[in-house]
Design a protein around this motif. Structure first.
Motif, PDB file in Angstrom:
ATOM      1  N   ILE A   3       0.902  -1.120   0.064  1.00 19.70           N
ATOM      2  CA  ILE A   3      -0.050   0.089   0.108  1.00 19.70           C
ATOM      3  C   ILE A   3       0.898   1.193   0.040  1.00 19.70           C
ATOM      4  O   ILE A   3       1.867   1.530   0.755  1.00 19.70           O
ATOM      5  N   THR A   4       0.372   2.156  -0.899  1.00 25.00           N
ATOM      6  CA  THR A   4       1.107   3.422  -0.906  1.00 25.00           C
ATOM      7  C   THR A   4       0.286   4.606  -0.412  1.00 25.00           C
ATOM      8  O   THR A   4      -0.892   4.722  -1.358  1.00 25.00           O
ATOM      9  N   VAL A   5       0.717   5.479   0.131  1.00 28.41           N
ATOM     10  CA  VAL A   5      -0.035   6.518   0.576  1.00 28.41           C
ATOM     11  C   VAL A   5       0.628   7.691  -0.145  1.00 28.41           C
ATOM     12  O   VAL A   5       1.707   7.970  -0.207  1.00 28.41           O
ATOM     13  N   ILE A   6      -0.403   8.763  -0.694  1.00 33.70           N
ATOM     14  CA  ILE A   6      -0.068   9.811  -1.564  1.00 33.70           C
ATOM     15  C   ILE A   6      -0.402  11.098  -0.967  1.00 33.70           C
ATOM     16  O   ILE A   6      -1.765  11.290  -0.736  1.00 33.70           O
ATOM     17  N   CYS A   7       0.558  11.772  -0.393  1.00 33.79           N
ATOM     18  CA  CYS A   7       0.239  13.211   0.251  1.00 33.79           C
ATOM     19  C   CYS A   7       1.567  13.903   0.467  1.00 33.79           C
ATOM     20  O   CYS A   7       2.609  13.261   0.461  1.00 33.79           O
ATOM     21  N   GLU A   8       1.584  15.126   0.705  1.00 36.22           N
ATOM     22  CA  GLU A   8       2.459  15.767   1.135  1.00 36.22           C
ATOM     23  C   GLU A   8       2.323  15.916   2.624  1.00 36.22           C
ATOM     24  O   GLU A   8       3.764  15.872   3.252  1.00 36.22           O
ATOM     25  N   ARG A   9       1.214  16.017   3.296  1.00 34.51           N
ATOM     26  CA  ARG A   9       1.314  15.751   4.753  1.00 34.51           C
ATOM     27  C   ARG A   9       0.064  15.090   5.015  1.00 34.51           C
ATOM     28  O   ARG A   9      -0.967  15.204   4.370  1.00 34.51           O
ATOM     29  N   PRO A  10      -0.067  14.446   6.167  1.00 26.34           N
ATOM     30  CA  PRO A  10       0.828  14.249   7.311  1.00 26.34           C
ATOM     31  C   PRO A  10       1.989  13.226   6.952  1.00 26.34           C
ATOM     32  O   PRO A  10       1.869  12.528   6.057  1.00 26.34           O
ATOM     33  N   LYS A  11       3.143  13.219   7.507  1.00 25.03           N
ATOM     34  CA  LYS A  11       4.136  12.536   7.451  1.00 25.03           C
ATOM     35  C   LYS A  11       3.670  10.802   7.842  1.00 25.03           C
ATOM     36  O   LYS A  11       3.092  10.760   8.907  1.00 25.03           O
ATOM     37  N   VAL A  12       3.771  10.222   7.068  1.00 27.80           N
ATOM     38  CA  VAL A  12       3.258   8.631   7.068  1.00 27.80           C
ATOM     39  C   VAL A  12       4.511   7.830   7.853  1.00 27.80           C
ATOM     40  O   VAL A  12       4.227   6.796   8.589  1.00 27.80           O
ATOM     41  N   GLY A  13       5.701   7.904   7.306  1.00 26.10           N
ATOM     42  CA  GLY A  13       6.838   7.062   8.114  1.00 26.10           C
ATOM     43  C   GLY A  13       6.812   6.970   9.462  1.00 26.10           C
ATOM     44  O   GLY A  13       6.702   5.642   9.846  1.00 26.10           O
ATOM     45  N   PRO A  14       6.423   7.949  10.239  1.00 23.83           N
ATOM     46  CA  PRO A  14       6.451   7.644  12.068  1.00 23.83           C
ATOM     47  C   PRO A  14       5.296   6.619  12.320  1.00 23.83           C
ATOM     48  O   PRO A  14       5.607   6.020  13.425  1.00 23.83           O
ATOM     49  N   HIS A  15       4.173   6.332  11.481  1.00 23.17           N
ATOM     50  CA  HIS A  15       3.400   5.544  11.582  1.00 23.17           C
ATOM     51  C   HIS A  15       3.174   4.471  10.832  1.00 23.17           C
ATOM     52  O   HIS A  15       2.194   3.670  11.266  1.00 23.17           O
ATOM     53  N   ALA A  16       3.919   4.043  10.004  1.00 23.11           N
ATOM     54  CA  ALA A  16       3.869   2.961   9.013  1.00 23.11           C
ATOM     55  C   ALA A  16       3.805   1.599   9.893  1.00 23.11           C
ATOM     56  O   ALA A  16       3.141   0.913   9.178  1.00 23.11           O
ATOM     57  N   TRP A  17       4.765   1.315  10.627  1.00 25.57           N
ATOM     58  CA  TRP A  17       4.788   0.117  11.299  1.00 25.57           C
ATOM     59  C   TRP A  17       3.669  -0.028  12.212  1.00 25.57           C
ATOM     60  O   TRP A  17       2.911  -1.336  11.918  1.00 25.57           O
ATOM     61  N   ALA A  18       3.114   1.006  12.659  1.00 30.81           N
ATOM     62  CA  ALA A  18       1.727   0.673  13.515  1.00 30.81           C
ATOM     63  C   ALA A  18       0.481   0.161  12.636  1.00 30.81           C
ATOM     64  O   ALA A  18      -0.188  -0.604  12.595  1.00 30.81           O
ATOM     65  N   MET A  19       0.680   1.012  11.274  1.00 30.45           N
ATOM     66  CA  MET A  19      -0.343   0.557  10.311  1.00 30.45           C
ATOM     67  C   MET A  19      -0.323  -0.725   9.856  1.00 30.45           C
ATOM     68  O   MET A  19      -1.242  -1.697   9.727  1.00 30.45           O
ATOM     69  N   CYS A  20       1.032  -1.098   9.497  1.00 28.39           N
ATOM     70  CA  CYS A  20       1.207  -2.609   9.138  1.00 28.39           C
ATOM     71  C   CYS A  20       0.974  -3.608  10.068  1.00 28.39           C
ATOM     72  O   CYS A  20       0.081  -4.677   9.852  1.00 28.39           O
ATOM     73  N   GLU A  21       0.956  -3.311  11.438  1.00 31.69           N
ATOM     74  CA  GLU A  21       0.460  -4.130  12.461  1.00 31.69           C
ATOM     75  C   GLU A  21      -1.104  -4.224  12.508  1.00 31.69           C
ATOM     76  O   GLU A  21      -1.612  -5.286  12.568  1.00 31.69           O
ATOM     77  N   GLN A  22      -1.704  -3.112  12.303  1.00 35.71           N
ATOM     78  CA  GLN A  22      -3.139  -3.030  12.330  1.00 35.71           C
ATOM     79  C   GLN A  22      -3.681  -3.829  11.049  1.00 35.71           C
ATOM     80  O   GLN A  22      -4.691  -4.612  11.409  1.00 35.71           O
ATOM     81  N   VAL A  23      -3.132  -3.710  10.012  1.00 31.16           N
ATOM     82  CA  VAL A  23      -3.736  -4.257   8.722  1.00 31.16           C
ATOM     83  C   VAL A  23      -3.484  -5.682   8.764  1.00 31.16           C
ATOM     84  O   VAL A  23      -4.402  -6.604   8.513  1.00 31.16           O
ATOM     85  N   ALA A  24      -2.149  -6.155   9.355  1.00 30.78           N
ATOM     86  CA  ALA A  24      -1.929  -7.556   9.303  1.00 30.78           C
ATOM     87  C   ALA A  24      -2.813  -8.364  10.413  1.00 30.78           C
ATOM     88  O   ALA A  24      -3.326  -9.431  10.059  1.00 30.78           O
ATOM     89  N   THR A  25      -2.943  -7.784  11.608  1.00 28.24           N
ATOM     90  CA  THR A  25      -3.991  -8.378  12.540  1.00 28.24           C
ATOM     91  C   THR A  25      -5.497  -8.218  11.761  1.00 28.24           C
ATOM     92  O   THR A  25      -5.942  -9.422  11.977  1.00 28.24           O
TER      93      THR A  25
ATOM     94  N   LEU B 294      -6.307  -8.868   8.755  1.00 30.41           N
ATOM     95  CA  LEU B 294      -5.992  -9.829   7.721  1.00 30.41           C
ATOM     96  C   LEU B 294      -5.775 -11.252   8.303  1.00 30.41           C
ATOM     97  O   LEU B 294      -5.621 -12.323   7.700  1.00 30.41           O
ATOM     98  N   GLY B 295      -5.277 -11.298   9.615  1.00 26.69           N
ATOM     99  CA  GLY B 295      -4.884 -12.571   9.903  1.00 26.69           C
ATOM    100  C   GLY B 295      -3.743 -13.173   9.232  1.00 26.69           C
ATOM    101  O   GLY B 295      -3.316 -14.249   9.068  1.00 26.69           O
ATOM    102  N   ILE B 296      -2.549 -12.164   9.034  1.00 28.05           N
ATOM    103  CA  ILE B 296      -1.463 -12.637   8.434  1.00 28.05           C
ATOM    104  C   ILE B 296      -0.346 -12.068   9.092  1.00 28.05           C
ATOM    105  O   ILE B 296      -0.493 -11.076   9.886  1.00 28.05           O
ATOM    106  N   GLU B 297       1.011 -12.202   8.735  1.00 21.60           N
ATOM    107  CA  GLU B 297       2.104 -11.909   9.663  1.00 21.60           C
ATOM    108  C   GLU B 297       2.324 -10.345   9.207  1.00 21.60           C
ATOM    109  O   GLU B 297       2.037  -9.957   7.957  1.00 21.60           O
ATOM    110  N   THR B 298       2.899  -9.676   9.911  1.00 18.06           N
ATOM    111  CA  THR B 298       3.365  -8.130   9.732  1.00 18.06           C
ATOM    112  C   THR B 298       4.070  -7.912   8.529  1.00 18.06           C
ATOM    113  O   THR B 298       3.963  -7.027   7.826  1.00 18.06           O
TER     114      THR B 298
END
Length: 163
Positions: free
Chosen positions: A102-124, A126-130
């Motif tokens: 998944i790619t987020v397209i924006c100037e702001r907000p900054k996604v990088g600091p939140h990307a891992w938490a998003m991966c964890e939420q999505v993986a949970t 979907l029932g798959i590994e992060t």
């Protein structure tokens, strides 16, 4: 003709304009921002694009067909519910998500600091590994509506595999 492939690929795209508010929901994570988004549900472009990719791989239409914005049941809804619905449709048909990109397209907000938490939420959800979920961001170099800070977009690709 019988389905002979053991994989399917789907892609999704979503966009929302910025409006009043003090945060945006991205990948099930509340991200502080000086704006909110204009949307019927919580406006999570990451999860909406993901759902469209999953539904597309199944040839089941798009998120609007399953959760129409004209239906007040979905007003302000947490988009993780939409992901759960799509994941159930996959299971019922004998599929599971192999990976999601998944790619987020924006100037702001900054996604990088939140990307891992998003991966964890999505993986949970979907029932798959992060490590089977990738969430990253890009800008449009100040071009177009995202470049002018008028809104946010996301695109997603999923690989489905036979369960």
């Amino acid at each position: 003709m019988p389905d002979t492939l053991n994989i399917r690929i789907g892609q999704g795209f979503d966009v929302h304009a910025f409006g009043e508010g003090g945060h945006v929901m991205l990948g099930g994570v509340r991200v502080p921002h000086d704006r909110g988004v204009l949307a019927h549900s919580d406006g999570d472009v990451v999860l909406h694009a993901l759902c469209d990719a999953m539904l597309g791989a199944l040839a089941l239409g798009d998120i609007g067909r399953h959760f129409p914005p004209s239906d007040d049941r979905w007003k302000g809804a947490d988009s993780i519910m939409f992901v759960h619905h799509c994941e159930q449709l996959l299971r019922e048909r004998g599929w599971r998500v192999g990976n999601a990109d998944i790619t987020v397209i924006c100037e702001r907000p900054k996604v990088g600091p939140h990307a891992w938490a998003m991966c964890e939420q999505v993986a949970t959800a979907l029932g798959i590994e992060t490590d089977a979920v990738s969430i990253k961001a890009t800008t449009t170099e100040k071009l177009g509506f995202t470049g002018r800070g008028e809104g946010i977009a996301a695109q997603a690709v999923v690989l489905l595999v036979k369960a």
